[in-house]
Design a protein around this motif. Structure first.
Motif, PDB file in Angstrom:
ATOM      1  N   ARG A  81       0.858  -1.368  -0.055  1.00 53.34           N
ATOM      2  CA  ARG A  81       0.032   0.101   0.030  1.00 53.34           C
ATOM      3  C   ARG A  81       0.787   1.338   0.219  1.00 53.34           C
ATOM      4  NH1 ARG A  81      -5.773   1.048   2.248  1.00 53.34           N
ATOM      5  NH2 ARG A  81      -5.822  -1.141   1.311  1.00 53.34           N
ATOM      6  N   ALA A  82       2.058   1.318   0.789  1.00 51.87           N
ATOM      7  CA  ALA A  82       2.809   2.309   0.903  1.00 51.87           C
ATOM      8  C   ALA A  82       3.349   2.543  -0.633  1.00 51.87           C
ATOM      9  CB  ALA A  82       3.944   2.233   1.937  1.00 51.87           C
ATOM     10  N   SER A  83       3.748   1.516  -1.284  1.00 52.60           N
ATOM     11  CA  SER A  83       4.332   1.689  -2.280  1.00 52.60           C
ATOM     12  C   SER A  83       3.521   2.216  -3.508  1.00 52.60           C
ATOM     13  CB  SER A  83       4.660   0.233  -3.079  1.00 52.60           C
ATOM     14  OG  SER A  83       4.960   0.243  -4.421  1.00 52.60           O
ATOM     15  N   LEU A  84       2.170   2.068  -3.412  1.00 55.31           N
ATOM     16  CA  LEU A  84       1.080   2.618  -4.363  1.00 55.31           C
ATOM     17  C   LEU A  84       1.013   3.755  -3.917  1.00 55.31           C
ATOM     18  CD1 LEU A  84      -1.562  -0.061  -4.266  1.00 55.31           C
ATOM     19  CD2 LEU A  84      -0.122   0.578  -6.441  1.00 55.31           C
ATOM     20  N   MET A  85       0.927   4.406  -2.630  1.00 56.23           N
ATOM     21  CA  MET A  85       0.515   5.746  -2.092  1.00 56.23           C
ATOM     22  C   MET A  85       1.903   6.576  -2.566  1.00 56.23           C
ATOM     23  SD  MET A  85      -0.756   4.815   1.716  1.00 56.23           S
ATOM     24  CE  MET A  85      -1.060   6.576   2.009  1.00 56.23           C
ATOM     25  N   LEU A  86       3.186   5.927  -2.613  1.00 54.41           N
ATOM     26  CA  LEU A  86       4.275   6.911  -2.880  1.00 54.41           C
ATOM     27  C   LEU A  86       4.587   6.933  -4.511  1.00 54.41           C
ATOM     28  CD1 LEU A  86       6.430   6.210   0.194  1.00 54.41           C
ATOM     29  CD2 LEU A  86       4.926   8.285   0.029  1.00 54.41           C
ATOM     30  N   GLY A  87       4.051   5.775  -5.249  1.00 50.85           N
ATOM     31  CA  GLY A  87       4.213   6.008  -6.649  1.00 50.85           C
ATOM     32  C   GLY A  87       5.677   5.265  -6.953  1.00 50.85           C
ATOM     33  N   ILE A  88       6.274   4.430  -6.014  1.00 54.73           N
ATOM     34  CA  ILE A  88       7.525   3.882  -6.323  1.00 54.73           C
ATOM     35  C   ILE A  88       7.427   2.584  -6.169  1.00 54.73           C
ATOM     36  CG2 ILE A  88       8.920   5.885  -5.260  1.00 54.73           C
ATOM     37  CD1 ILE A  88       9.155   4.700  -2.680  1.00 54.73           C
ATOM     38  N   HIS A  89       8.316   1.661  -6.910  1.00 50.83           N
ATOM     39  CA  HIS A  89       8.390   0.182  -6.862  1.00 50.83           C
ATOM     40  C   HIS A  89       8.360  -0.353  -5.440  1.00 50.83           C
ATOM     41  CE1 HIS A  89       8.061  -0.303 -11.158  1.00 50.83           C
ATOM     42  NE2 HIS A  89       8.790   0.752 -11.131  1.00 50.83           N
TER      43      HIS A  89
ATOM     44  N   GLU B 253      12.213  -0.439  -4.481  1.00 55.21           N
ATOM     45  CA  GLU B 253      12.969   0.804  -4.205  1.00 55.21           C
ATOM     46  C   GLU B 253      12.444   1.164  -2.653  1.00 55.21           C
ATOM     47  OE1 GLU B 253      15.218   4.541  -4.556  1.00 55.21           O
ATOM     48  OE2 GLU B 253      14.939   2.628  -5.542  1.00 55.21           O
ATOM     49  N   LEU B 254      11.155   0.953  -2.192  1.00 57.30           N
ATOM     50  CA  LEU B 254      10.830   1.314  -1.170  1.00 57.30           C
ATOM     51  C   LEU B 254      11.417   0.479  -0.202  1.00 57.30           C
ATOM     52  CD1 LEU B 254       8.662   2.719   0.719  1.00 57.30           C
ATOM     53  CD2 LEU B 254       7.058   0.956   0.268  1.00 57.30           C
ATOM     54  N   SER B 255      11.630  -0.763  -0.240  1.00 64.35           N
ATOM     55  CA  SER B 255      12.158  -1.674   0.684  1.00 64.35           C
ATOM     56  C   SER B 255      13.854  -1.284   0.759  1.00 64.35           C
ATOM     57  CB  SER B 255      12.383  -2.991   0.260  1.00 64.35           C
ATOM     58  OG  SER B 255      11.074  -3.576   0.183  1.00 64.35           O
ATOM     59  N   ARG B 256      14.450  -0.990  -0.236  1.00 69.27           N
ATOM     60  CA  ARG B 256      15.853  -0.347  -0.211  1.00 69.27           C
ATOM     61  C   ARG B 256      15.822   0.902   0.809  1.00 69.27           C
ATOM     62  NH1 ARG B 256      19.130   3.167  -2.534  1.00 69.27           N
ATOM     63  NH2 ARG B 256      17.409   3.849  -3.940  1.00 69.27           N
ATOM     64  N   ILE B 257      15.109   2.145   0.600  1.00 70.68           N
ATOM     65  CA  ILE B 257      15.077   3.109   1.000  1.00 70.68           C
ATOM     66  C   ILE B 257      14.739   2.997   2.777  1.00 70.68           C
ATOM     67  CG2 ILE B 257      13.859   5.239   1.531  1.00 70.68           C
ATOM     68  CD1 ILE B 257      13.304   5.515  -1.361  1.00 70.68           C
ATOM     69  N   SER B 258      13.825   2.023   3.118  1.00 70.74           N
ATOM     70  CA  SER B 258      13.407   1.461   4.189  1.00 70.74           C
ATOM     71  C   SER B 258      14.684   0.881   4.992  1.00 70.74           C
ATOM     72  CB  SER B 258      12.289   0.487   4.223  1.00 70.74           C
ATOM     73  OG  SER B 258      12.038   0.116   5.709  1.00 70.74           O
ATOM     74  N   LYS B 259      15.238   0.130   4.349  1.00 66.84           N
ATOM     75  CA  LYS B 259      16.491  -0.706   5.261  1.00 66.84           C
ATOM     76  C   LYS B 259      17.538   0.479   5.187  1.00 66.84           C
ATOM     77  CE  LYS B 259      15.639  -5.289   3.394  1.00 66.84           C
ATOM     78  NZ  LYS B 259      15.866  -6.071   2.335  1.00 66.84           N
ATOM     79  N   GLU B 260      17.863   1.425   4.409  1.00 65.33           N
ATOM     80  CA  GLU B 260      18.907   2.264   4.374  1.00 65.33           C
ATOM     81  C   GLU B 260      18.514   3.453   5.517  1.00 65.33           C
ATOM     82  OE1 GLU B 260      19.863   3.872   0.486  1.00 65.33           O
ATOM     83  OE2 GLU B 260      20.556   2.140  -0.072  1.00 65.33           O
ATOM     84  N   SER B 261      17.347   3.916   5.634  1.00 71.35           N
ATOM     85  CA  SER B 261      17.022   5.022   6.497  1.00 71.35           C
ATOM     86  C   SER B 261      16.502   4.308   7.797  1.00 71.35           C
ATOM     87  CB  SER B 261      15.872   5.855   6.096  1.00 71.35           C
ATOM     88  OG  SER B 261      14.578   5.004   5.695  1.00 71.35           O
ATOM     89  N   GLY B 262      16.224   3.155   8.004  1.00 68.00           N
ATOM     90  CA  GLY B 262      15.715   2.450   9.176  1.00 68.00           C
ATOM     91  C   GLY B 262      14.360   2.767   9.520  1.00 68.00           C
ATOM     92  N   LEU B 263      13.601   3.187   8.607  1.00 70.76           N
ATOM     93  CA  LEU B 263      12.119   3.447   8.693  1.00 70.76           C
ATOM     94  C   LEU B 263      11.367   2.182   8.430  1.00 70.76           C
ATOM     95  CD1 LEU B 263      12.202   7.069   6.896  1.00 70.76           C
ATOM     96  CD2 LEU B 263      12.140   6.643   9.242  1.00 70.76           C
ATOM     97  N   GLY B 264      10.133   2.074   8.940  1.00 73.88           N
ATOM     98  CA  GLY B 264       9.325   0.958   8.812  1.00 73.88           C
ATOM     99  C   GLY B 264       9.701  -0.112   9.632  1.00 73.88           C
ATOM    100  N   HIS B 265       8.816  -0.865  10.141  1.00 75.22           N
ATOM    101  CA  HIS B 265       9.075  -1.922  10.918  1.00 75.22           C
ATOM    102  C   HIS B 265       8.400  -3.534  10.472  1.00 75.22           C
ATOM    103  CE1 HIS B 265       5.261  -0.145  12.191  1.00 75.22           C
ATOM    104  NE2 HIS B 265       5.003  -1.156  12.540  1.00 75.22           N
TER     105      HIS B 265
ATOM    106  N   VAL C 125      13.015  11.563   1.397  1.00 68.91           N
ATOM    107  CA  VAL C 125      14.443  11.048   1.041  1.00 68.91           C
ATOM    108  C   VAL C 125      14.179  10.790  -0.567  1.00 68.91           C
ATOM    109  CG1 VAL C 125      15.705   8.620   1.147  1.00 68.91           C
ATOM    110  CG2 VAL C 125      15.008   9.779   3.359  1.00 68.91           C
ATOM    111  N   ALA C 126      13.246  10.153  -1.018  1.00 67.97           N
ATOM    112  CA  ALA C 126      13.307   9.899  -2.628  1.00 67.97           C
ATOM    113  C   ALA C 126      13.456  11.134  -3.369  1.00 67.97           C
ATOM    114  CB  ALA C 126      11.607   9.362  -2.573  1.00 67.97           C
ATOM    115  N   ALA C 127      12.738  12.007  -2.711  1.00 69.68           N
ATOM    116  CA  ALA C 127      12.830  13.507  -3.552  1.00 69.68           C
ATOM    117  C   ALA C 127      13.979  14.015  -3.479  1.00 69.68           C
ATOM    118  CB  ALA C 127      11.960  14.461  -2.962  1.00 69.68           C
ATOM    119  N   HIS C 128      14.738  13.782  -2.443  1.00 69.39           N
ATOM    120  CA  HIS C 128      16.237  14.365  -2.317  1.00 69.39           C
ATOM    121  C   HIS C 128      17.037  13.550  -3.001  1.00 69.39           C
ATOM    122  CE1 HIS C 128      19.911  15.868  -0.537  1.00 69.39           C
ATOM    123  NE2 HIS C 128      20.236  14.790  -0.276  1.00 69.39           N
TER     124      HIS C 128
END
Length: 68
Positions: A13-21, A24-36, A59-62
């Motif tokens: 659902r987060a992937s759909l809401m943000l419009g990213i695969h 990519e969401l999993s990669r950003i999540s792991k790198e940033s420590g966001l999500g549980h 993070v994605a926009a940056h």
């Protein structure tokens, strides 16, 4: 009728809401420590709060700006 907004959303659902695969969401999540991560038996799912989604979006926009 129940119109409550959920406190957490799944990775799909987060992937759909943000419009990213999801990858990519999993990669950003792991790198940033966001999500549980929640585990139940051999199943696991990553959940995000709306604040975490906002931060992932930043993070994605940056990263997009840096790539230009």
């Amino acid at each position: 009728m129940d119109n409550q907004v959920p406190k957490y959303v799944t990775r799909a659902r987060a992937s759909l809401m943000l419009g990213i695969h999801q990858a990519e969401l999993s990669r950003i999540s792991k790198e940033s420590g966001l999500g549980h991560l929640e585990r139940a038996g051999d199943q696991e799912e990553t959940y995000f709060t709306y604040e975490e989604l906002r931060r992932i979006c930043m993070v994605a926009a940056h990263r997009l700006q840096a790539a230009r």
